[in-house]
Write a protein that holds these residues in place. Sequence first.
Motif, PDB file in Angstrom:
ATOM      1  N   THR A   1      19.584  19.122   4.811  1.00 43.62           N
ATOM      2  CA  THR A   1      19.583  17.675   4.588  1.00 43.62           C
ATOM      3  C   THR A   1      18.302  17.232   3.897  1.00 43.62           C
ATOM      4  O   THR A   1      18.311  16.392   2.983  1.00 43.62           O
ATOM      5  N   MET A   2      17.204  17.804   4.332  1.00 44.88           N
ATOM      6  CA  MET A   2      15.904  17.474   3.763  1.00 44.88           C
ATOM      7  C   MET A   2      15.873  17.766   2.260  1.00 44.88           C
ATOM      8  O   MET A   2      15.461  16.924   1.448  1.00 44.88           O
ATOM      9  N   MET A   3      16.348  18.947   1.855  1.00 47.41           N
ATOM     10  CA  MET A   3      16.240  19.355   0.456  1.00 47.41           C
ATOM     11  C   MET A   3      17.296  18.694  -0.425  1.00 47.41           C
ATOM     12  O   MET A   3      17.140  18.652  -1.641  1.00 47.41           O
ATOM     13  N   HIS A   4      18.346  18.185   0.136  1.00 47.34           N
ATOM     14  CA  HIS A   4      19.373  17.500  -0.661  1.00 47.34           C
ATOM     15  C   HIS A   4      19.161  15.991  -0.696  1.00 47.34           C
ATOM     16  O   HIS A   4      19.934  15.282  -1.332  1.00 47.34           O
ATOM     17  N   SER A   5      18.112  15.521  -0.023  1.00 48.74           N
ATOM     18  CA  SER A   5      17.873  14.080   0.038  1.00 48.74           C
ATOM     19  C   SER A   5      17.176  13.549  -1.205  1.00 48.74           C
ATOM     20  O   SER A   5      17.229  12.347  -1.479  1.00 48.74           O
ATOM     21  N   GLY A   6      16.503  14.419  -1.927  1.00 45.01           N
ATOM     22  CA  GLY A   6      15.695  13.966  -3.049  1.00 45.01           C
ATOM     23  C   GLY A   6      14.331  13.446  -2.633  1.00 45.01           C
ATOM     24  O   GLY A   6      13.546  12.990  -3.483  1.00 45.01           O
ATOM     25  N   ASP A   7      14.037  13.503  -1.334  1.00 45.73           N
ATOM     26  CA  ASP A   7      12.769  12.972  -0.828  1.00 45.73           C
ATOM     27  C   ASP A   7      11.677  14.037  -0.720  1.00 45.73           C
ATOM     28  O   ASP A   7      10.507  13.698  -0.527  1.00 45.73           O
ATOM     29  N   VAL A   8      12.060  15.305  -0.816  1.00 44.60           N
ATOM     30  CA  VAL A   8      11.131  16.403  -0.571  1.00 44.60           C
ATOM     31  C   VAL A   8      11.064  17.285  -1.807  1.00 44.60           C
ATOM     32  O   VAL A   8      12.093  17.655  -2.380  1.00 44.60           O
ATOM     33  N   SER A   9       9.840  17.618  -2.224  1.00 41.85           N
ATOM     34  CA  SER A   9       9.645  18.397  -3.446  1.00 41.85           C
ATOM     35  C   SER A   9       9.864  19.882  -3.224  1.00 41.85           C
ATOM     36  O   SER A   9      10.466  20.567  -4.052  1.00 41.85           O
ATOM     37  N   VAL A  10       9.344  20.398  -2.124  1.00 41.64           N
ATOM     38  CA  VAL A  10       9.415  21.838  -1.888  1.00 41.64           C
ATOM     39  C   VAL A  10       9.451  22.108  -0.390  1.00 41.64           C
ATOM     40  O   VAL A  10       8.830  21.389   0.406  1.00 41.64           O
ATOM     41  N   LEU A  11      10.188  23.127  -0.035  1.00 39.26           N
ATOM     42  CA  LEU A  11      10.240  23.650   1.326  1.00 39.26           C
ATOM     43  C   LEU A  11       9.922  25.130   1.242  1.00 39.26           C
ATOM     44  O   LEU A  11      10.496  25.847   0.406  1.00 39.26           O
ATOM     45  N   GLN A  12       8.979  25.604   2.053  1.00 36.59           N
ATOM     46  CA  GLN A  12       8.664  27.030   2.055  1.00 36.59           C
ATOM     47  C   GLN A  12       8.712  27.564   3.481  1.00 36.59           C
ATOM     48  O   GLN A  12       8.216  26.923   4.413  1.00 36.59           O
ATOM     49  N   ILE A  13       9.322  28.735   3.633  1.00 40.28           N
ATOM     50  CA  ILE A  13       9.353  29.424   4.921  1.00 40.28           C
ATOM     51  C   ILE A  13       8.724  30.801   4.728  1.00 40.28           C
ATOM     52  O   ILE A  13       9.113  31.554   3.829  1.00 40.28           O
ATOM     53  N   ARG A  14       7.751  31.122   5.566  1.00 38.27           N
ATOM     54  CA  ARG A  14       7.062  32.414   5.505  1.00 38.27           C
ATOM     55  C   ARG A  14       7.389  33.208   6.762  1.00 38.27           C
ATOM     56  O   ARG A  14       7.366  32.666   7.872  1.00 38.27           O
ATOM     57  N   SER A  15       7.664  34.463   6.586  1.00 34.35           N
ATOM     58  CA  SER A  15       7.937  35.302   7.755  1.00 34.35           C
ATOM     59  C   SER A  15       6.637  35.650   8.462  1.00 34.35           C
ATOM     60  O   SER A  15       5.622  35.947   7.834  1.00 34.35           O
ATOM     61  N   VAL A  16       6.670  35.565   9.789  1.00 31.50           N
ATOM     62  CA  VAL A  16       5.590  36.092  10.618  1.00 31.50           C
ATOM     63  C   VAL A  16       6.230  37.118  11.552  1.00 31.50           C
ATOM     64  O   VAL A  16       6.896  38.033  11.089  1.00 31.50           O
ATOM     65  N   GLY A  17       6.053  36.995  12.852  1.00 35.57           N
ATOM     66  CA  GLY A  17       6.685  37.950  13.750  1.00 35.57           C
ATOM     67  C   GLY A  17       6.145  39.352  13.536  1.00 35.57           C
ATOM     68  O   GLY A  17       5.070  39.558  12.973  1.00 35.57           O
ATOM     69  N   GLY A  18       6.895  40.354  13.979  1.00 37.62           N
ATOM     70  CA  GLY A  18       6.446  41.728  13.830  1.00 37.62           C
ATOM     71  C   GLY A  18       5.111  41.951  14.500  1.00 37.62           C
ATOM     72  O   GLY A  18       4.891  41.586  15.658  1.00 37.62           O
TER      73      GLY A  18
END
Length: 760
Positions: A642-659
């Motif tokens: 919803t966030m990325m299809h709203s036109g309100d947000v320029s970029v979303l990034q997800i980084r893996s951690v864990g391990g």
Amino acid sequence: MPDYGHDLLFGTFITPGADNPDRAVALAELTEAVGLDLATFQDHPYNPGFLDTWTLLSWVASRTQRLRVSANVLNLPMRPPAVLARAAASLDVLSKGRFELGLGAGAMWDGIEGMGGRRLTPGQGVQALREAVDILRGVWDTSTQTVFRQDGRYYTVPGMQRGPAPTHDIGIWLGAYKPKMLELTGAVADGWLPTLEYLRSPDRFAANRLIDEGAERAGRDPREIRRLLNLFQVDFTDNSRGFLQGPPEQWVEQLLPMVLDEGFSAFIIGRDDPRLIQTFAQEVAPALREAVARERASSGTPSGPVRPAAVIAQRLPGLDYDALPAPLAAHAVEPGDRDYERVRHSYIRRGSPALVLRPGDAGEVAEAIRYARGQGVPLSVRSGGHGISGRSTNDGGVLIDLSRLNQVTVLDRTRRLIRLEPGARWGEVAQALAPHGLAMSSGDYGDVGVGGLATTAGVGYLARKYGLTIDHVVAAEIVTADSRVLRVDADHHADLFWAVRGAGGNFGVVTALELEAYEVADVAVAQLTVDAGDTASLLTRWGALVEQAPRELSSFLSVFAGPTGPIAQVTLVYAGDDVEAAQDALTPFVDIGPILGQQAQLMPYAALVAPPHNRHHGQGLDDTRSGLLHHVTAEAATSMHTMMHSGDVSVLQIRSVGGAVNDVPPEATAYAHRSQNFSVLAATSPQQVAQLDKHWADLHAHLDGMYLSFETRTDPELLREAFPEPTLSRLRKLKAEYDPDNVFNRNFPIPPDRESAQAR
């Protein structure tokens, strides 16, 4: 003539003989090894017995680490100034600010004409040199947005793009002897570079007076011009045989009045004699520095660079600029200085600090903190200035810029022990470690500075295999709010060592870190471009595959708002060079969604994070939100969709951690988030912050914790997300002990537990 107060420089004038090129380079390397400041070379392009000076300068700069290099002096008629400006800036950038520009109007006119140069009269040479200096400064002035033009009599520039900008304010030192040239030196140059044996008429005092008069007519302070001096007829002997012909103590006795009475502050010896160079460095230079410092202290002569009147006029009220200690003043930058545009902003934020301090060691950092505390203005600290939180600059305050503390050292290859200074960039670290077969996971961008990342956490391309950067820190050198320089490790100030690894920016200025690197040479890297129209499905598939993947695989996924819908860029890094195992780990990801492009290759880790050395001018994302996820659940993915299809947000990034990140107990470091598998960032423009916050509130229900370097808000209630209990309480108690006045309050300020302090 007065002592102009400049710091002393000592160097060599080396013959660039083509018959024995290794000797010229070896003498330059010796110049650095024995502790001198500067290696210079004469420039006679028409002499086939000499190496080309510019090529030699470049070669020597690449073979040394600390040494400044300069021609002595460059032959302007053979070096077109527009090209010279670009070449000088490029060499300064490549050498990290170690190039100075000795420049002359020309001599040996038969040789110059023979190579196609134009013969000039002395008067014409003065005018041509003035035009050249204007071109040099104009090309280097990248703060001006228009193209550079000059309609000169000798040098015409119809219209050229400015730049690149030098790394430091390159000094233009003119080789001058005749009155008109001396007056020009005072009017436009940064330094005067004659040879003692040629100073016959006018004499040294008259020459200095002409330079001073030229400066005053141009509205400059004569102290702005450094006076350098080449010395050729010199030798060390047991008994005195004349001027600079005797034991080292005689040299000191004879050079001292040249500093105090004639204003010279740099001495360059023109003898290709290793013994003489070593004695000059080890017995004359330190003794003369000590003698000058003693005399200046007793006479009250100020030391350090002199600010032009135009710079002084731009000083901001409320700051005592004159109280700045001399070692800091030598590298400080004020509004109006030519370096100011290069240091005022961070990558993210634009700033206008009243003063930028660039200390060179821990002692100078302590002086900087002491000075800043006495000014009552905001204090910021910068390592690389790339941090997304944007807190490494300010308006109207003092900025401590650690860029000069940038050394990378392998202390013990067997133990994989390395030492990093905070101003180094992680791409530079990777390049320095690569020849040793070592690496250190450190974000995803080579321009990020060591200090900020390595005191916060350090989520990098190798994190699932090797953990966070802070998990490999075994010791740190830190300057605390009371200007103490402490070494902290498991056995020394163990509580502060715990805090440095995750909340270091709240407790002082880290000036060095020791870490245990790991054996990594090549890595397998895949880049996927994916149609992210079905963002939720893409995210859940990717997240599940990451958690199922072997620890050798780490991945970053970025979703960008595009004109026809969201597009995703996925980076997959396998920590190792086993091609078959890497292929098995990477292949499942081609099914995460409609692939628009893909590439994969085996490459050195250092190539993956090569530093671009971008200039910072506040060009980054303005507002970001940060959080941590245990899993990319369907609910969380729907919220991000919803966030990325709203036109309100320029970029979303997800980084893996864990391990390996989660192998470390939560209480082991001040970064306590050791159960989550993903770090999430969202960013937008200032005009859409309110909309971002609405979307983030929906996602927030699925988050647990925060990676604070990616968060631009500083609301007190966010502290518990960054530092969950009991971490926060422990940090507050330590804050009361090490920084009770909250001097370091720019990076998610932790309020001191004053009740705890009073109880002690």
